[in-house]
Design an enzyme around this catalytic site. Sequence first.
Site, PDB file in Angstrom:
ATOM      1  N   LYS A 210     -25.240 -13.086  65.412  1.00  0.00           N
ATOM      2  CA  LYS A 210     -26.533 -13.331  66.053  1.00  0.00           C
ATOM      3  C   LYS A 210     -26.557 -14.741  66.652  1.00  0.00           C
ATOM      4  CE  LYS A 210     -31.382 -13.811  64.865  1.00  0.00           C
ATOM      5  NZ  LYS A 210     -32.405 -13.663  63.842  1.00  0.00           N
ATOM      6  N   GLU A 216     -17.002 -18.681  60.194  1.00  0.00           N
ATOM      7  CA  GLU A 216     -16.064 -17.637  59.754  1.00  0.00           C
ATOM      8  C   GLU A 216     -15.756 -16.695  60.918  1.00  0.00           C
ATOM      9  OE1 GLU A 216     -18.766 -18.626  58.152  1.00  0.00           O
ATOM     10  OE2 GLU A 216     -18.574 -18.435  55.982  1.00  0.00           O
ATOM     11  N   GLY A 271     -30.605 -10.888  60.549  1.00  0.00           N
ATOM     12  CA  GLY A 271     -29.224 -10.432  60.360  1.00  0.00           C
ATOM     13  C   GLY A 271     -29.142  -9.287  59.365  1.00  0.00           C
ATOM     14  N   ARG A 272     -29.853  -9.415  58.243  1.00  0.00           N
ATOM     15  CA  ARG A 272     -29.721  -8.403  57.184  1.00  0.00           C
ATOM     16  C   ARG A 272     -30.493  -7.122  57.468  1.00  0.00           C
ATOM     17  NH1 ARG A 272     -31.958 -13.046  55.600  1.00  0.00           N
ATOM     18  NH2 ARG A 272     -34.140 -13.160  54.935  1.00  0.00           N
ATOM     19  N   GLU A 357     -31.127 -12.440  49.716  1.00  0.00           N
ATOM     20  CA  GLU A 357     -31.355 -13.386  50.815  1.00  0.00           C
ATOM     21  C   GLU A 357     -32.827 -13.321  51.248  1.00  0.00           C
ATOM     22  OE1 GLU A 357     -28.043 -14.799  53.660  1.00  0.00           O
ATOM     23  OE2 GLU A 357     -29.099 -13.305  54.809  1.00  0.00           O
ATOM     24  N   HIS A 388     -17.427   3.379  33.278  1.00  0.00           N
ATOM     25  CA  HIS A 388     -16.262   2.997  32.481  1.00  0.00           C
ATOM     26  C   HIS A 388     -16.028   1.497  32.553  1.00  0.00           C
ATOM     27  CE1 HIS A 388     -15.230   7.224  31.862  1.00  0.00           C
ATOM     28  NE2 HIS A 388     -15.745   7.373  33.069  1.00  0.00           N
ATOM     29  N   LYS A 508     -23.277 -24.656  54.469  1.00  0.00           N
ATOM     30  CA  LYS A 508     -22.570 -24.562  55.762  1.00  0.00           C
ATOM     31  C   LYS A 508     -22.345 -25.970  56.327  1.00  0.00           C
ATOM     32  CE  LYS A 508     -24.781 -20.283  57.386  1.00  0.00           C
ATOM     33  NZ  LYS A 508     -25.640 -19.742  58.430  1.00  0.00           N
TER      34      LYS A 508
END
Length: 547
Positions: A210, A216, A271-272, A357, A388, A508
């Site tokens: 965005k 990254e 974004g999410r 977030e 398990h 960041k």
Amino acid sequence: MVERAETLRETSAWRRLEWHRADVRHSRLRGLFDGDPGRGERLAAEAAGLYLDYSKHLLTDETLELLRKLAAERGLPSRIAAMFRGDRVNVSEDRPALHIALRMPRSRSLVVDGVDVVRQVHEEQDRINALAEAVRSGSWVGATGRPIRTVVNLGIGGSHLGPALACEALRPYATAGVRYRFVSSVDPAALAEAIRDLDPAETLFVVVSKTMTTLETLTNARAAEGWLRDALGGEVQLQRHFLGVTAHPDAAAALGIPPDNVFRIWDWVGGRTSLCSAAGLTTCIALGPDGFRELLDGFRAMDEHFVTTPLGGNLPAIAGLIAVWYRNFLGAQSTAVVPHSHALRLLPPYLQQLAMESNGKRVTASGEPVEVDTAPVTWGGEGTDAQHAFFQLLHQGTVLCPVDLVALARPATGDSEGHDLLAANVFAQAAALAFGRTAEELDALGVDEREIPHRVLPGDRPTSVILARLLRPATLGALIAFYEHSVFTQAAIWEIDAFDQWGVELGKELALRLTPELGEGWKRELLHDSSTNALVRRYRQLRDAGD
Ligand code: F6P
């Protein structure tokens, strides 16, 4: 004199819930079910293809009634209306949160600041559909004229988790002949692993960011470009291998992605919550325009349910209010989500970003400290593997952790015998967690008395079961929207801004400052705290030491 507004803990519903908590603390799920044979049918609701069983929770009809009162006192219905109207509900960033507009039909209009955002959305969706068709049909070719065989999504957070979840969950609906890979981490090993067996001439990278400032993603995009150049030569048309998705087309242009290859999102898409936007481009290529439309239809069906249904039967509102009950009145610090579906195994990490977030906040929308605890830790894993691994703690540990068990009635692929076993496990786990096994029952079964204390399962471990018929694109859309609106409901009660994420910025910023300091050419003094300075020195030493 101006009257001070009532705070959350001063609302009459909150105070009554505090009193009421003592009654519920002493009730047992066995008792609640024995005294009310209709409970399992009654405390369930259904919408948009999802059946929600919330009967195995530590609550009574009175609890639910008080939670609905709390929602009314906190203005949940008007907050929902405000979000759907395009009000600036993202207060700290002064903008609306219009993910809901991304799935509105073409016939609707939603004018915000003089612009019909639904029209904008559909214009962009038409471009996305055309691109998706071109890649799927093979008419979009790479620099050497060969069709695309692999699409690699480069993005992180909301620009990764949604597309990765959707492509994995809906694999049976994806185009045959095209593979999908996802690279989010800046660890060079991630990209190397993803492209190891790919032919550059047949690979298309979709750079999703965005902001187009996320290090990254930009680092991976540059590395991908280098890989293509090495293989295809510097002069070839690399734009046949790069698409961009962003709210900042200029930044995409700076990366060398031509305007025609850039798809727009807007600053009002978080974004999410961006899967339904161009951030879902990889998903749209995978599913094709019809499949992607069905995904959006699923989201929309849940949106419509959330806006129009009274709180008593409103799935996301019920789930959100129950989450508040556990967090604030029964002290639960975490909540788990366990999809009993291999296809949905990426749901837990997706929900971690969505819930934590959004609601991992310590101040209200107006900047005052929140009086109560906010988002619990969200975690989980795929069932039955989880049974398990960590279910032991859920059954006999000392923590209270409500669990969402997600189940499907029909397999998308494979045999139905294995699938019935999977579903049997869901129902068995929900019952075992709720009702446990007593010392008397173990004794009656002839269990050695020394073993009995170890084998008692106390029960009263709460679950929701979310059951759908089949995992189709619409089912996934409805499921994600269900969680989006549950998270929104919790934020409305706490009066926090669910749409910002200032907490991630400092890390960041520091990483940006530290990166050159790790480099070999850095000669200046390190000016961090003594721990960070020591770590940097040790890192350099370890890195530079001979083998
Ligand atoms: O982690 C912070 C964050 O801003 C998320 O909210 C977002 O989904 C992610 O980074 C990626 O951001 P972008 O899409 O701008 O690269």
